[in-house]
Structure formats: C-alpha cells, structure tokens
Design an enzyme around this catalytic site. Structure first.
Site, mmCIF file in Angstrom:
data_model
loop_
_atom_site.group_PDB
_atom_site.id
_atom_site.type_symbol
_atom_site.label_atom_id
_atom_site.label_comp_id
_atom_site.label_asym_id
_atom_site.label_seq_id
_atom_site.Cartn_x
_atom_site.Cartn_y
_atom_site.Cartn_z
ATOM 1 N N GLY A 54 -6.445 -18.759 -22.677
ATOM 2 C CA GLY A 54 -7.068 -19.993 -23.121
ATOM 3 C C GLY A 54 -7.716 -19.845 -24.478
ATOM 4 O O GLY A 54 -8.244 -18.788 -24.825
ATOM 5 N N GLY A 56 -10.641 -20.615 -27.326
ATOM 6 C CA GLY A 56 -12.090 -20.553 -27.169
ATOM 7 C C GLY A 56 -12.626 -19.147 -27.127
ATOM 8 O O GLY A 56 -13.841 -18.934 -27.046
ATOM 9 N N HIS A 57 -11.722 -18.141 -27.177
ATOM 10 C CA HIS A 57 -12.132 -16.738 -27.155
ATOM 11 C C HIS A 57 -11.816 -16.047 -28.481
ATOM 12 O O HIS A 57 -11.748 -14.825 -28.540
ATOM 13 C CB HIS A 57 -11.412 -15.993 -26.032
ATOM 14 C CG HIS A 57 -11.596 -16.596 -24.682
ATOM 15 N ND1 HIS A 57 -12.841 -16.791 -24.117
ATOM 16 C CD2 HIS A 57 -10.704 -17.057 -23.776
ATOM 17 C CE1 HIS A 57 -12.700 -17.339 -22.923
ATOM 18 N NE2 HIS A 57 -11.410 -17.524 -22.698
ATOM 19 N N ASP A 110 -3.431 -17.233 -15.627
ATOM 20 C CA ASP A 110 -2.692 -16.344 -16.517
ATOM 21 C C ASP A 110 -1.670 -15.529 -15.735
ATOM 22 O O ASP A 110 -0.517 -15.369 -16.155
ATOM 23 C CB ASP A 110 -3.655 -15.397 -17.238
ATOM 24 C CG ASP A 110 -4.494 -16.093 -18.290
ATOM 25 O OD1 ASP A 110 -4.414 -17.327 -18.390
ATOM 26 O OD2 ASP A 110 -5.238 -15.406 -19.007
ATOM 27 N N HIS A 216 -15.597 -17.412 -19.010
ATOM 28 C CA HIS A 216 -15.551 -18.876 -18.992
ATOM 29 C C HIS A 216 -16.832 -19.457 -18.417
ATOM 30 O O HIS A 216 -16.902 -20.649 -18.146
ATOM 31 C CB HIS A 216 -14.364 -19.362 -18.147
ATOM 32 C CG HIS A 216 -13.070 -18.733 -18.523
ATOM 33 N ND1 HIS A 216 -12.468 -17.770 -17.746
ATOM 34 C CD2 HIS A 216 -12.278 -18.910 -19.607
ATOM 35 C CE1 HIS A 216 -11.340 -17.378 -18.335
ATOM 36 N NE2 HIS A 216 -11.209 -18.054 -19.460
#
Length: 249
Positions: A54, A56-57, A110, A216
């Site tokens: 995802g 955002g990392h 994932d 998260h």
C-alpha cells in the site's frame, strides 16, 4: 492531521507523476496498472526483484527501485495491497529470463494477491515472506508476524546479491536468512490520517502511546502512559534482542 494534498482520490496518481518527473533517469513509471521499474529494466542475466504494498509508506517501496535494489515496485492505494494484475504486469516487464523473486510483507491482502500473481506468472519465480515485527504473532491482518521495516533490509541485501548475478534459488535462500535474522518493533505517539478517511485511524490520549503498533495503525501489545525515551528504547530493543536470542560476542 493537516496534509498538503489536492484531491484524496488522486494522491497515488500524483505521487507517481512526481516520481516520474523527478527521477526519470532512474525509473520508469507505468499507469493502469500502476507500477515502477528501474530505468534499465529488464537487465539481461539478472533475477528480477519485485515488491510492493500500500502507498503511504514511502520511500518503501518506490524509493527502493534501482541498481542493487528492486527491479519493480507495485504501489497500491493508501494502506491497501496492490492488485495481482499490477504485480503480474510489473514482473513481466522486468523479467529477462533469469526468474522473478517476489518480496512480500506478511499481511493478508499482500500475501493473497502476490500468491495469485505468482501463480499467473508463466515464468520461474519464488517468494520471500518478510515477518520481522516482534510485537504480535497474530492479528486481524496477519497469520503470524507482520512484515514491517525489515522489508527494506531484505530488499537491500538481496538486491545487492542479485546485482552480482546470484541465481533465483540462492537469492530466495538469502532472503529467508536475512528475514530470520531481522527483528523490529514500533511505537506510536499519535495516529496517522489516511487522506480518503480524513480523520485519525485511532484515538489516543495526549499522554498515551501504543507499544508495538502496526504500520497501518493496527493495535500493538498494549497502550501505556507516555514515558521517557530511555524507557521506550529499553522496551523496544529488549523485545528485539530477546526475539533474536542474541548473545554478547
């Protein structure tokens, strides 16, 4: 949490456009499906390393595409796994015939999507699963430990070995060994805010912290009162050292 963004729905697209314009000498960006590959891919005679997760990392995983690192990265929506078609297209774009090694964080989405991509890929491939988080063994999001910061250690070390010409089986074994020797644990003082949600993922008191939080915002081991930096470091490193069973010398 205030953010400098335009439309929350366009965050990932605009991020990819920015990477493409800023680093065109290092990477190429594909849209629909979204993925990033190193500029000289596919590299003949080299096992291709493919990872993702995802958005955002950042800089994981897009920032680790390049020489001695990943051949391709698949960015999903914020905190959302990329889809199998992204992974499949990325793998096909970077495979030069020596095989593909998928590096996957141990999160349910994932794991499922990368497995589907590996099954659809009609080329030799293998998978390294990263599960370095010592905070929790099982959660709503995983079966077993979560894959977190240790992923970049695996990508860097296996990436260097791949650049030297290591074979697929060798790199798979190396990745598994690096993962086994890697442990991490996190702490959160505040919650992040996913752009599309527009509000904090969880509520936490101004005098509290979450020990062992997930990347998260998943719950960690426990919520405690904020304490000193030395005490926080002692708990984090103590948990890591215990998990790795390290001995002096």
């Amino acid at each position: 949490m205030k953010k400098l963004i335009n439309d929350p729905q366009n965050v990932v697209r605009e991020e990819l456009e920015g990477i493409e314009q800023a680093h065109a000498d290092l990477v190429r960006v594909s849209y629909e499906p979204n993925f990033i590959v190193r500029a000289d891919a596919p590299v003949q005679g080299k096992v291709a390393l493919v990872s993702g997760g995802g958005s955002g990392h950042e800089p994981l995983h897009a920032g680790f595409v390049g020489h001695g690192m990943l051949d391709a990265a698949c960015p999903g929506q914020v905190f959302t796994s990329p889809t199998p078609d992204q992974m499949l297209a990325a793998a096909q774009s970077v495979d030069a015939g020596a095989g593909v090694l998928f590096i996957v964080k141990n999160y349910s989405g994932d794991m499922m999507n990368f497995q589907m991509a590996a099954e659809m890929l009609d080329r030799e491939n293998a998978t390294v699963i990263v599960n370095d988080d010592v905070a929790v063994e099982n959660s709503t999001y995983t079966t077993g430990r979560r894959g977190v910061a240790g992923t970049l250690i695996v990508e860097k070390i296996v990436g260097a070995a791949a650049e030297r010409g290591g074979g697929l089986a060798e790199l798979k074994a190396l990745g598994d060994a690096v993962n086994k020797a890697t442990a991490s644990m996190g702490v959160a003082l505040t919650s992040c805010t996913v752009p599309a949600a527009g509000k904090p993922t969880f509520q936490i008191g101004i005098d509290e912290m979450e020990m062992g939080v997930g990347i998260h915002g998943e719950p960690g081991r426990r919520r405690v009162k904020l304490t000193s930096a030395d005490e926080i470091a002692e708990e984090l490193t103590g948990s890591i050292l215990k998990d790795l069973s390290l001995q002096r010398g």
